[in-house]
Design a protein around this motif. Sequence first.
Motif, PDB file in Angstrom:
ATOM      1  N   LYS A 137      -6.029 -10.039  -3.227  1.00  0.00           N
ATOM      2  CA  LYS A 137      -6.079 -11.198  -4.119  1.00  0.00           C
ATOM      3  C   LYS A 137      -4.918 -11.217  -5.122  1.00  0.00           C
ATOM      4  CE  LYS A 137     -11.128 -11.478  -3.895  1.00  0.00           C
ATOM      5  NZ  LYS A 137     -12.400 -11.424  -4.670  1.00  0.00           N
ATOM      6  N   LEU A 138      -4.123 -10.166  -5.122  1.00  0.00           N
ATOM      7  CA  LEU A 138      -3.005 -10.085  -6.075  1.00  0.00           C
ATOM      8  C   LEU A 138      -1.822 -10.874  -5.524  1.00  0.00           C
ATOM      9  CD1 LEU A 138      -3.281  -6.323  -7.105  1.00  0.00           C
ATOM     10  CD2 LEU A 138      -4.282  -8.330  -8.224  1.00  0.00           C
ATOM     11  N   ARG A 139      -1.931 -12.168  -5.564  1.00  0.00           N
ATOM     12  CA  ARG A 139      -0.972 -13.053  -4.897  1.00  0.00           C
ATOM     13  C   ARG A 139       0.403 -13.083  -5.551  1.00  0.00           C
ATOM     14  NH1 ARG A 139      -3.907 -15.959  -1.052  1.00  0.00           N
ATOM     15  NH2 ARG A 139      -5.669 -14.600  -0.576  1.00  0.00           N
ATOM     16  N   LEU A 144       4.557  -2.533  -5.040  1.00  0.00           N
ATOM     17  CA  LEU A 144       3.365  -1.700  -4.948  1.00  0.00           C
ATOM     18  C   LEU A 144       3.810  -0.278  -4.626  1.00  0.00           C
ATOM     19  CD1 LEU A 144       0.308  -1.370  -4.902  1.00  0.00           C
ATOM     20  CD2 LEU A 144       0.312  -2.172  -2.527  1.00  0.00           C
ATOM     21  N   TRP A 145       3.543   0.633  -5.555  1.00  0.00           N
ATOM     22  CA  TRP A 145       4.000   2.020  -5.457  1.00  0.00           C
ATOM     23  C   TRP A 145       2.797   2.931  -5.274  1.00  0.00           C
ATOM     24  CZ3 TRP A 145       9.333   3.117  -6.039  1.00  0.00           C
ATOM     25  CH2 TRP A 145      10.116   2.009  -6.416  1.00  0.00           C
ATOM     26  N   LEU A 146       2.711   3.572  -4.084  1.00  0.00           N
ATOM     27  CA  LEU A 146       1.549   4.380  -3.727  1.00  0.00           C
ATOM     28  C   LEU A 146       1.949   5.778  -3.246  1.00  0.00           C
ATOM     29  CD1 LEU A 146      -0.352   1.573  -1.818  1.00  0.00           C
ATOM     30  CD2 LEU A 146      -0.968   2.492  -4.065  1.00  0.00           C
ATOM     31  N   ARG A 147       3.125   6.197  -3.542  1.00  0.00           N
ATOM     32  CA  ARG A 147       3.636   7.497  -3.095  1.00  0.00           C
ATOM     33  C   ARG A 147       2.718   8.642  -3.534  1.00  0.00           C
ATOM     34  NH1 ARG A 147       9.717   9.457  -4.501  1.00  0.00           N
ATOM     35  NH2 ARG A 147      10.059   7.490  -3.427  1.00  0.00           N
ATOM     36  N   GLY A 148       2.606   9.657  -2.670  1.00  0.00           N
ATOM     37  CA  GLY A 148       1.930  10.883  -3.067  1.00  0.00           C
ATOM     38  C   GLY A 148       0.433  10.761  -3.202  1.00  0.00           C
ATOM     39  N   ASN A 149      -0.199   9.992  -2.327  1.00  0.00           N
ATOM     40  CA  ASN A 149      -1.654   9.938  -2.249  1.00  0.00           C
ATOM     41  C   ASN A 149      -2.078  10.534  -0.906  1.00  0.00           C
ATOM     42  OD1 ASN A 149      -3.003   8.417  -4.667  1.00  0.00           O
ATOM     43  ND2 ASN A 149      -1.114   7.294  -4.267  1.00  0.00           N
ATOM     44  N   VAL A 150      -3.280  10.232  -0.451  1.00  0.00           N
ATOM     45  CA  VAL A 150      -3.741  10.670   0.872  1.00  0.00           C
ATOM     46  C   VAL A 150      -4.239   9.455   1.656  1.00  0.00           C
ATOM     47  CG1 VAL A 150      -4.223  13.089   0.378  1.00  0.00           C
ATOM     48  CG2 VAL A 150      -5.913  11.382  -0.244  1.00  0.00           C
ATOM     49  N   ILE A 151      -3.519   8.358   1.520  1.00  0.00           N
ATOM     50  CA  ILE A 151      -3.919   7.098   2.134  1.00  0.00           C
ATOM     51  C   ILE A 151      -3.801   7.174   3.654  1.00  0.00           C
ATOM     52  CG2 ILE A 151      -3.260   4.660   2.373  1.00  0.00           C
ATOM     53  CD1 ILE A 151      -2.524   4.730  -0.608  1.00  0.00           C
ATOM     54  N   GLU A 152      -4.879   6.830   4.334  1.00  0.00           N
ATOM     55  CA  GLU A 152      -4.922   6.853   5.791  1.00  0.00           C
ATOM     56  C   GLU A 152      -4.743   5.465   6.390  1.00  0.00           C
ATOM     57  OE1 GLU A 152      -8.601   8.726   6.755  1.00  0.00           O
ATOM     58  OE2 GLU A 152      -8.000  10.685   5.954  1.00  0.00           O
ATOM     59  N   HIS A 153      -5.061   4.441   5.612  1.00  0.00           N
ATOM     60  CA  HIS A 153      -4.893   3.064   6.080  1.00  0.00           C
ATOM     61  C   HIS A 153      -4.916   2.122   4.884  1.00  0.00           C
ATOM     62  CE1 HIS A 153      -9.276   3.310   5.631  1.00  0.00           C
ATOM     63  NE2 HIS A 153      -9.239   2.006   5.455  1.00  0.00           N
ATOM     64  N   LEU A 154      -4.431   0.928   5.076  1.00  0.00           N
ATOM     65  CA  LEU A 154      -4.546  -0.139   4.090  1.00  0.00           C
ATOM     66  C   LEU A 154      -5.569  -1.153   4.587  1.00  0.00           C
ATOM     67  CD1 LEU A 154      -0.838  -0.921   3.072  1.00  0.00           C
ATOM     68  CD2 LEU A 154      -2.473   0.565   1.926  1.00  0.00           C
ATOM     69  N   PRO A 155      -6.316  -1.776   3.695  1.00  0.00           N
ATOM     70  CA  PRO A 155      -7.282  -2.781   4.144  1.00  0.00           C
ATOM     71  C   PRO A 155      -6.572  -3.998   4.734  1.00  0.00           C
ATOM     72  CG  PRO A 155      -7.099  -2.806   1.761  1.00  0.00           C
ATOM     73  CD  PRO A 155      -6.326  -1.614   2.232  1.00  0.00           C
ATOM     74  N   LEU A 156      -7.237  -4.676   5.664  1.00  0.00           N
ATOM     75  CA  LEU A 156      -6.656  -5.867   6.278  1.00  0.00           C
ATOM     76  C   LEU A 156      -6.376  -6.942   5.241  1.00  0.00           C
ATOM     77  CD1 LEU A 156      -8.748  -6.144   9.578  1.00  0.00           C
ATOM     78  CD2 LEU A 156      -6.368  -5.394   9.308  1.00  0.00           C
ATOM     79  N   SER A 157      -7.099  -6.905   4.127  1.00  0.00           N
ATOM     80  CA  SER A 157      -6.900  -7.898   3.071  1.00  0.00           C
ATOM     81  C   SER A 157      -5.509  -7.822   2.459  1.00  0.00           C
ATOM     82  CB  SER A 157      -7.953  -7.721   1.975  1.00  0.00           C
ATOM     83  OG  SER A 157      -7.802  -6.449   1.355  1.00  0.00           O
ATOM     84  N   GLU A 179      -1.332  -2.572   9.923  1.00  0.00           N
ATOM     85  CA  GLU A 179      -1.248  -3.883  10.567  1.00  0.00           C
ATOM     86  C   GLU A 179      -1.218  -5.015   9.559  1.00  0.00           C
ATOM     87  OE1 GLU A 179      -3.787  -6.488  13.873  1.00  0.00           O
ATOM     88  OE2 GLU A 179      -4.303  -4.403  13.453  1.00  0.00           O
ATOM     89  N   SER A 180      -1.799  -4.768   8.382  1.00  0.00           N
ATOM     90  CA  SER A 180      -1.866  -5.807   7.352  1.00  0.00           C
ATOM     91  C   SER A 180      -0.496  -6.211   6.834  1.00  0.00           C
ATOM     92  CB  SER A 180      -2.741  -5.339   6.189  1.00  0.00           C
ATOM     93  OG  SER A 180      -2.324  -4.079   5.723  1.00  0.00           O
ATOM     94  N   LEU A 181       0.539  -5.450   7.156  1.00  0.00           N
ATOM     95  CA  LEU A 181       1.891  -5.786   6.705  1.00  0.00           C
ATOM     96  C   LEU A 181       2.567  -6.818   7.603  1.00  0.00           C
ATOM     97  CD1 LEU A 181       3.300  -2.215   5.897  1.00  0.00           C
ATOM     98  CD2 LEU A 181       1.918  -3.715   4.450  1.00  0.00           C
ATOM     99  N   ALA A 182       2.008  -7.057   8.767  1.00  0.00           N
ATOM    100  CA  ALA A 182       2.689  -7.838   9.804  1.00  0.00           C
ATOM    101  C   ALA A 182       3.093  -9.234   9.358  1.00  0.00           C
ATOM    102  CB  ALA A 182       1.816  -7.925  11.053  1.00  0.00           C
ATOM    103  N   GLY A 183       2.261  -9.877   8.565  1.00  0.00           N
ATOM    104  CA  GLY A 183       2.546 -11.267   8.212  1.00  0.00           C
ATOM    105  C   GLY A 183       3.104 -11.476   6.829  1.00  0.00           C
TER     106      GLY A 183
END
Length: 239
Positions: A137-139, A144-157, A179-183
């Motif tokens: 929703k953050l249009r 977006l800076w997420l370095r150094g976490n343990v993220i396994e996936h991003l939500p489709l949203s 996959e959420s980055l595709a569009g």
Amino acid sequence: MRHTLNLWRQQLGEAPSSIWQQTGLHVLILADNGLTAIPPEIGQLHQLSTLDLGHNALTSVPEELGKLTGLCGCLYLHDNQLTQLPDSLGNLTRLRYLNVGGNSLTALPETIGAMSGLVEFRAQHNRLTTLPDAIGKLRNLRELWLRGNVIEHLPLSAAGLHELRHLDLRENSLKAVPESLAGLPRLRQIDLRSNRLGQLPDWLALMPSLEKLDLRWNDVDPSLPLVSELEQRGCVVLT
């Protein structure tokens, strides 16, 4: 004239109670003071536009932070000992920059999706495994800076982040390019260094604005046709 109180690195240990009576403050800097707590009275500073609580020893911040609806500049909460953020952050709809990096966060509140004014969000070096669905929703988000976490996936949203230009996912646990980055039409730079990637999706070649894709320290074969295709198009691909 903007009223600023700069108490950076004053070895306070505890914020003076007199601060919370200064209701005309626009900028408050309490960074690097060894603070372990912020009282609920901070919610009285309704005119604050920027608040810096970074580089302290805070284990929590009060829900009253959400009363600071005048915050329209920056909120620094980085380099503390936070394990969670208050749901009331969602009330800060005018805030443009939020830094919660260098804490011990394992999750972000769903209410973050209400922070519609955010242009830059930094949550690097925490313990996040994913992001809340509301992130999409953050249009207005551009970085977006997420370095150094343990993220396994991003939500489709996350496909809703249409203004995103820069995405830093370095040093996470991704096994596939989300996959959420595709569009995302304006995404220019993606940092995927030090993940667990082996393959690349064909849709990367269709991203219209992609200028730099950093894949170093993964298991991606640099001879893949897709890598050559991106490079021929002018995208810098580092493998």
